[in-house]
Design a protein around this motif. Structure first.
Motif, PDB file in Angstrom:
ATOM      1  N   HIS A 253      27.146  40.093  40.000  1.00  0.00           N
ATOM      2  CA  HIS A 253      27.636  39.952  41.365  1.00  0.00           C
ATOM      3  C   HIS A 253      28.461  38.683  41.537  1.00  0.00           C
ATOM      4  O   HIS A 253      29.503  38.696  42.213  1.00  0.00           O
ATOM      5  CB  HIS A 253      26.462  39.938  42.356  1.00  0.00           C
ATOM      6  N   LEU A 254      27.995  37.589  40.925  1.00  0.00           N
ATOM      7  CA  LEU A 254      28.699  36.324  41.101  1.00  0.00           C
ATOM      8  C   LEU A 254      29.976  36.241  40.267  1.00  0.00           C
ATOM      9  O   LEU A 254      30.898  35.502  40.634  1.00  0.00           O
ATOM     10  CB  LEU A 254      27.772  35.155  40.738  1.00  0.00           C
ATOM     11  N   SER A 255      30.026  36.966  39.170  1.00  0.00           N
ATOM     12  CA  SER A 255      31.190  36.911  38.277  1.00  0.00           C
ATOM     13  C   SER A 255      31.722  38.329  38.052  1.00  0.00           C
ATOM     14  O   SER A 255      31.522  38.916  36.984  1.00  0.00           O
ATOM     15  CB  SER A 255      30.808  36.252  36.945  1.00  0.00           C
ATOM     16  N   PRO A 256      32.398  38.900  39.048  1.00  0.00           N
ATOM     17  CA  PRO A 256      32.937  40.262  38.875  1.00  0.00           C
ATOM     18  C   PRO A 256      34.131  40.242  37.924  1.00  0.00           C
ATOM     19  O   PRO A 256      34.728  39.184  37.670  1.00  0.00           O
ATOM     20  CB  PRO A 256      33.356  40.653  40.298  1.00  0.00           C
TER      21      PRO A 256
ATOM     22  N   THR B 133      39.844  42.149  36.934  1.00  0.00           N
ATOM     23  CA  THR B 133      40.686  43.273  37.341  1.00  0.00           C
ATOM     24  C   THR B 133      40.215  43.925  38.634  1.00  0.00           C
ATOM     25  O   THR B 133      40.952  44.690  39.246  1.00  0.00           O
ATOM     26  CB  THR B 133      40.708  44.324  36.226  1.00  0.00           C
ATOM     27  N   SER B 134      38.985  43.635  39.052  1.00  0.00           N
ATOM     28  CA  SER B 134      38.457  44.287  40.255  1.00  0.00           C
ATOM     29  C   SER B 134      38.930  43.623  41.545  1.00  0.00           C
ATOM     30  O   SER B 134      38.843  44.224  42.620  1.00  0.00           O
ATOM     31  CB  SER B 134      36.925  44.284  40.220  1.00  0.00           C
ATOM     32  N   ASN B 135      39.393  42.372  41.463  1.00  0.00           N
ATOM     33  CA  ASN B 135      39.866  41.620  42.632  1.00  0.00           C
ATOM     34  C   ASN B 135      38.787  41.503  43.708  1.00  0.00           C
ATOM     35  O   ASN B 135      39.077  41.488  44.908  1.00  0.00           O
ATOM     36  CB  ASN B 135      41.115  42.270  43.232  1.00  0.00           C
TER      37      ASN B 135
END
Length: 410
Positions: free
Chosen positions: A35-38, A41-43
């Motif tokens: 959750h903290l480091s998505p 590429t997902s923005n």
């Protein structure tokens, strides 16, 4: 007669993915890290598992006057953590204090010597600087030496699965009680003047003063014989009982906020010394009671540090400090975040972090004055540096504004 058997229903293939609730229990560190480091590429922004931003606090609500059998009470809820505080006031006569006569005689002797030998005493009292310092010193000595503030926190209320009702006080409860007591003494929140019960002895008449003058005594003796100092006959002792009825992380912030709100709601009845019965008498009239004049409104804000490396706790013991700093600088250069500072951690986040920080701030003059850092402490690691602590102070200042509005409306 031929009958064809129904074809057996084909069962769906088992799913290879886990629901978020099971993944959070099996891999808690990886779940929070995802959750903290998505992915880049997902923005998507960095967000915690509970849906809050790293510097976002949970919603705080407060209600005062809920307990009718106390002098002051408050219920404060920070997210799913709920603390109930009740303040009970009891009288402590000075005749029951073993060392009171000795300390009073020593103080009277000191004041008498200062009046006789110090020609600038009157000027100093008019200016008020030294008298204010002496009053603060008396407040601190009376409150600490006589134990006029007695906080007690209880977790044995079934607030969490690990705390069984009726069990003896846990180490966490004792630690929180000690932190509340230390913060009450550090902030000097309660004034000793509000806890004193005074008695003014009657002054001598004009005939008595003439006898003193006729006996050729000094004017100083006549003045001391005519004007008697007020005497302290009793103290109010405040028993501050805090019960955590629901624990979902960060119990200290909720407990301290409940203590602060309860003290602001506390009313002490008017008390005086009855010379005929030689005892302290209290008035039953609610209109004659008075509130405590607290010194400011210090608000506590707690933080925790979440490490991307699940083994950072024991790895930091093996890897030297210089090597650890080099890895952090290399990660920052590549744009890879290794740690996150989480405000107001919940119970899930507290189990995944080791380093904690707590900052207590206050603003004088109703919030228009300068920000004062009352207390700052951190433990469990060395990830936080001075620059990050300055940012936490700014976040704590905004938190102070929010809590002031919540408690001020009660």
């Amino acid at each position: 007669m031929a009958s064809a058997a129904a074809p057996a229903a084909q069962s769906a293939p088992p799913s290879l993915s886990l629901p978020p609730s099971q993944f959070a229990r099996l891999q808690p560190h990886a779940y929070l890290l995802a959750h903290l480091s998505p992915p880049a590429t997902s923005n998507q922004p960095s967000i915690r598992a509970n849906g809050r931003a790293p510097s976002q606090f949970r919603i705080t609500s407060a209600n005062t006057g809920s307990l009718t059998h106390t002098n002051g009470s408050a219920v404060v809820r920070v997210g799913d953590t709920t603390a109930v505080c009740g303040v009970r006031a009891e009288l402590l006569p000075t005749e029951d204090i073993a060392s009171w006569s000795v300390s009073r005689s020593a103080a009277a002797t000191t004041n008498k010597r200062r009046k006789l030998t110090d020609p600038t005493q009157k000027l100093t009292e008019e200016i008020g600087d030294e008298s204010d310092l002496d009053a603060d010193a008396d407040d601190q000595s009376h409150i600490e030496d006589l134990n006029l503030l007695v906080p007690n926190l209880s977790l044995s209320t079934g607030c969490a699965p690990g705390f069984i009702p009726g069990a003896p006080p846990s180490s966490l409860a004792q630690s929180l009680s000690h932190q509340i007591l230390a913060l009450l003494h550090t902030t000097r929140l309660v004034r000793a003047e509000d806890l004193r019960v005074w008695y003014q002895p009657p002054n001598l008449g004009a005939e008595d003063l003439e006898r003193h003058n006729e006996s050729e005594q000094m004017d100083v003796d006549a003045e001391e014989a005519g004007e008697k100092d007020k005497e302290i006959k009793a103290f109010w002792v405040l028993y501050i009982d805090v019960m955590i009825v629901s624990l979902a992380g960060n119990p200290f912030d909720a407990a301290w906020a409940s203590v602060l709100a309860a003290l602001r709601d506390t009313k002490l009845p008017r008390a005086w010394w009855d010379i005929d019965n030689e005892m302290v008498v209290c008035s039953d009239a609610v209109s004659e009671s008075h509130k405590l004049t607290l010194r400011g409104m210090p608000v506590a804000s707690s933080f925790c540090v979440f490490e991307a490396d699940a083994a950072a706790g024991w790895r930091a013991v093996i890897i030297p400090d210089a090597e650890e700093e080099r890895q952090i600088e290399e990660s920052n250069r590549k744009g890879v975040q290794r740690r996150w500072i989480l405000a107001d951690p919940d119970g899930y986040e507290e189990g995944l972090t080791q380093e904690r920080a707590c900052i207590v701030v206050d603003k004088k003059q109703g919030g228009k004055g300068k920000l004062v850092i009352v207390k700052m402490e951190k433990n469990g690691g060395w990830a936080l540096d001075s620059e990050e602590l300055r940012k936490l102070v700014d976040i704590s200042a905004k938190r102070w504004e929010d809590v002031r509005q919540v408690i001020g409306q009660c």
